[in-house]
Design an enzyme around this catalytic site. Structure first.
Site, PDB file in Angstrom:
ATOM      1  N   LYS A 133       0.549  -1.768   0.298  1.00  0.00           N
ATOM      2  CA  LYS A 133      -0.133   0.872  -0.316  1.00  0.00           C
ATOM      3  C   LYS A 133       0.810   1.763   0.139  1.00  0.00           C
ATOM      4  O   LYS A 133       1.927   0.769   0.448  1.00  0.00           O
ATOM      5  CB  LYS A 133      -1.290   0.240   1.039  1.00  0.00           C
ATOM      6  CG  LYS A 133      -0.555  -0.036   2.232  1.00  0.00           C
ATOM      7  CD  LYS A 133       0.117   1.869   2.757  1.00  0.00           C
ATOM      8  CE  LYS A 133       0.499   1.829   4.380  1.00  0.00           C
ATOM      9  NZ  LYS A 133       1.483   2.611   4.593  1.00  0.00           N
TER      10      LYS A 133
ATOM     11  N   ASP B 239      -2.451  -1.765  10.680  1.00  0.00           N
ATOM     12  CA  ASP B 239      -2.295  -1.351   9.068  1.00  0.00           C
ATOM     13  C   ASP B 239      -2.913  -3.027   8.338  1.00  0.00           C
ATOM     14  O   ASP B 239      -3.298  -2.941   7.062  1.00  0.00           O
ATOM     15  CB  ASP B 239      -0.816  -1.650   8.398  1.00  0.00           C
ATOM     16  CG  ASP B 239      -0.474   0.173   8.343  1.00  0.00           C
ATOM     17  OD1 ASP B 239      -1.319   1.084   8.382  1.00  0.00           O
ATOM     18  OD2 ASP B 239       0.564   0.747   7.700  1.00  0.00           O
TER      19      ASP B 239
END
Length: 289
Positions: A10, A136
């Site tokens: 990401k 995350d």
């Protein structure tokens, strides 16, 4: 039974830190999106009650320190699974890079073992479990593009960000996320406009996305590691449409719309930095089989 699962990295299009919470975490507002740079995991069902990890990367632990191991262990304990798994991790995402490689591996294990062990959990349930492993992991369970709030575990889905090239450059250093947050003064940083970024994504406005990228952790990491700031300036000089550090660093990424300029920037950075990648935004959420 054997299963292959991809674990995409990401980037943060926007990262804001609002304040430090009573539980010791920081309250954040982050807009994250997945990119086509992914680790590959092979999960093999074991009849014996064991968790095994194999990786050719010497920086990847093969025990409880690995978030992928923690994900498997948590599912085993939570649902009293008596079978095991052998996991082979092919690391493509740089380690300790601000790209959530370890978190994405853990998320891939949650999605994969849900199928391999026949747990029948929804993606929302997997994301909730992922929050126990790391901030995350919830986002990485979903993938796509999203606003992450709280300590990063509250995920609000957004449309796919406008498609473009993402050029990543990582120097051969690691950055301690805890050190960066410890040195951060939320009262003196320039906070990005999260709402403007959300609006740009919802409108599919690439130029507006580029003009609203921001990361409050940049200045702290730049002070600790000036070479990261140098990479950002180099990428700007080469002509990227927008340049930002991802997470707490040290990876810097540039957004580029045109193929020819992407190739020029990529070639220029390869003589300047240890690890350089040119990939596309993914933008779409994961689906459970």
């Amino acid at each position: 039974m054997r299963l292959l699962v991809k674990a995409p990295a990401k980037i943060n299009l926007s990262l804001d830190v609002l304040h430090k919470r009573e539980d010791g975490y920081h309250e954040v507002e982050m807009i994250m999106t997945t990119i086509d740079l992914a680790d590959r995991l092979e999960l093999t069902l074991l009849e014996q009650n064991a968790i095994k990890i194999t990786s050719l990367n010497r920086f990847v632990p093969d025990d409880q320190r690995n978030l992928a191991y923690q994900a498997a262990q948590l599912l085993k304990e939570r649902f009293n699974v008596q079978k095991g798994v052998s996991m082979t991790i092919e690391k493509i995402i740089p380690v300790a890079a601000g790209l959530a490689g370890g978190s994405s591996d853990a998320a891939a294990v949650l999605r994969g073992l849900n199928k391999l062990w026949g747990l029948g959990l929804t993606i929302d349930e997997l994301a909730e479990i992922g929050a126990e492993i790391g901030s995350d992991v919830s986002f990485c369970v979903y993938g796509g593009t999203a606003l992450a709030t709280g300590r990063g575990e509250i995920i609000t889905k957004l449309p796919a960000a406008p498609t473009c090239w993402v050029i990543l450059a990582k120097p051969f250093i690691g950055v301690s996320t805890s050190d960066v947050y410890r040195r951060l003064n939320v009262n003196t940083v320039k906070h990005p406009n999260t709402e403007a970024m959300i609006e740009a994504i919802e409108c599919g406005d690439y130029k507006s996305v580029c003009s609203h990228v921001g990361n409050v952790l940049e200045e702290v990491t730049f002070q600790m590691h000036p070479e990261v700031a140098q990479i950002k300036e180099q990428m700007k000089r080469f002509g990227a449409d927008a340049v930002l550090m991802s997470g707490s660093g040290p990876t810097v990424f540039g957004l580029v719309h045109h193929d020819s300029r992407m190739q020029r920037i990529y070639n220029g950075l390869r003589g300047f930095c240890d690890q350089v990648f040119a990939v596309r935004l993914i933008g779409e959420r994961h689906k459970l089989d």
